[in-house]
Scaffold this motif. Structure first.
Motif, short mmCIF file in Angstrom:
data_model
loop_
_atom_site.label_atom_id
_atom_site.label_comp_id
_atom_site.label_asym_id
_atom_site.label_seq_id
_atom_site.Cartn_x
_atom_site.Cartn_y
_atom_site.Cartn_z
N ARG A 1 0.84 -1.20 0.00
CA ARG A 1 0.00 0.00 0.00
C ARG A 1 0.88 1.26 0.00
O ARG A 1 0.54 2.24 -0.67
CB ARG A 1 -0.96 -0.02 1.19
N ILE A 2 1.97 1.23 0.72
CA ILE A 2 2.89 2.37 0.70
C ILE A 2 3.49 2.53 -0.69
O ILE A 2 3.57 3.65 -1.23
CB ILE A 2 3.98 2.22 1.78
N ARG A 3 3.89 1.42 -1.30
CA ARG A 3 4.45 1.49 -2.66
C ARG A 3 3.43 2.07 -3.65
O ARG A 3 3.82 2.68 -4.65
CB ARG A 3 4.86 0.09 -3.12
N GLU B 1 1.30 4.47 -2.97
CA GLU B 1 0.99 5.87 -2.70
C GLU B 1 1.58 6.75 -3.79
O GLU B 1 2.68 6.49 -4.29
CB GLU B 1 1.55 6.30 -1.35
N GLU B 2 0.85 7.81 -4.12
CA GLU B 2 1.33 8.75 -5.12
C GLU B 2 2.65 9.36 -4.67
O GLU B 2 2.77 9.83 -3.53
CB GLU B 2 0.31 9.87 -5.34
N ASN C 1 5.54 7.70 -4.33
CA ASN C 1 6.52 6.73 -3.84
C ASN C 1 7.28 6.15 -5.01
O ASN C 1 6.68 5.69 -5.98
CB ASN C 1 5.86 5.61 -3.03
N TRP D 1 10.97 9.02 -2.38
CA TRP D 1 9.77 9.79 -2.72
C TRP D 1 10.11 10.85 -3.75
O TRP D 1 11.22 11.38 -3.78
CB TRP D 1 9.19 10.43 -1.46
N ALA E 1 5.02 14.70 -1.39
CA ALA E 1 4.61 13.28 -1.39
C ALA E 1 4.99 12.62 -0.07
O ALA E 1 4.20 11.85 0.50
CB ALA E 1 5.24 12.55 -2.56
N ARG F 1 2.58 13.77 2.65
CA ARG F 1 1.28 13.07 2.54
C ARG F 1 1.39 11.66 3.12
O ARG F 1 0.49 11.19 3.81
CB ARG F 1 0.80 13.02 1.09
N HIS F 2 2.50 10.99 2.84
CA HIS F 2 2.72 9.65 3.38
C HIS F 2 2.73 9.69 4.91
O HIS F 2 2.10 8.86 5.57
CB HIS F 2 4.02 9.08 2.84
N SER G 1 -0.65 9.73 6.32
CA SER G 1 -1.56 8.67 5.88
C SER G 1 -1.88 7.68 7.00
O SER G 1 -1.13 7.57 7.97
CB SER G 1 -0.95 7.93 4.69
N MET H 1 -1.47 4.59 6.95
CA MET H 1 -0.45 3.56 7.01
C MET H 1 0.57 3.83 8.12
O MET H 1 1.15 2.92 8.69
CB MET H 1 0.28 3.42 5.68
#
Length: 106
Positions: free
Chosen positions: A30-32, A34-35, A37, A58, A63, A66-67, A70, A72
């Motif tokens: 899911r992390i991979r 992410e916009e 990443n 990143w 970006a 945002r991560h 998130s 996650m």
């Protein structure tokens, strides 16, 4: 590009178990997804069986921010606690290799 090397350290194989659960649970994927990443990969140093290295890249600071905001991150933090891991980090900002490119064998 921003790359962060995160060294997860534990005892009794906990760092490797953490990385395994990150992969098996789907959190890493899911992390991979992410916009922004560009890379999210775990490695093991040959000389330290109690450490796992995460290379996390990143596109830009936005970006990465945002991560960090998130959902996650909550799951990730819970797993770090579960495995009692301690971390150190190195941060790199990429730039054009310029003339150093001639030393890179492709």
């Amino acid at each position: 590009m921003i790359t962060i090397n995160l060294y997860y350290r534990g005892t009794g194989g906990s760092a490797l178990a953490f990385a395994g659960e990150m992969e098996e649970s789907g959190i890493a994927d899911r992390i991979r997804g992410e916009e922004g990443n560009l890379r999210y990969e775990y490695f093991r140093p040959l000389d330290d069986p109690e450490t796992v290295l995460l290379i996390d890249s990143w596109r830009d600071q936005e970006a990465l921010d945002r991560h960090h905001e998130s959902p996650m991150m909550t799951a990730l933090a819970a797993l770090r606690e579960k495995y009692d891991l301690h971390m150190t980090a190195e941060r790199f900002v990429s730039e054009d290799l310029g003339t150093d490119d001639r030393f890179i064998r492709k």
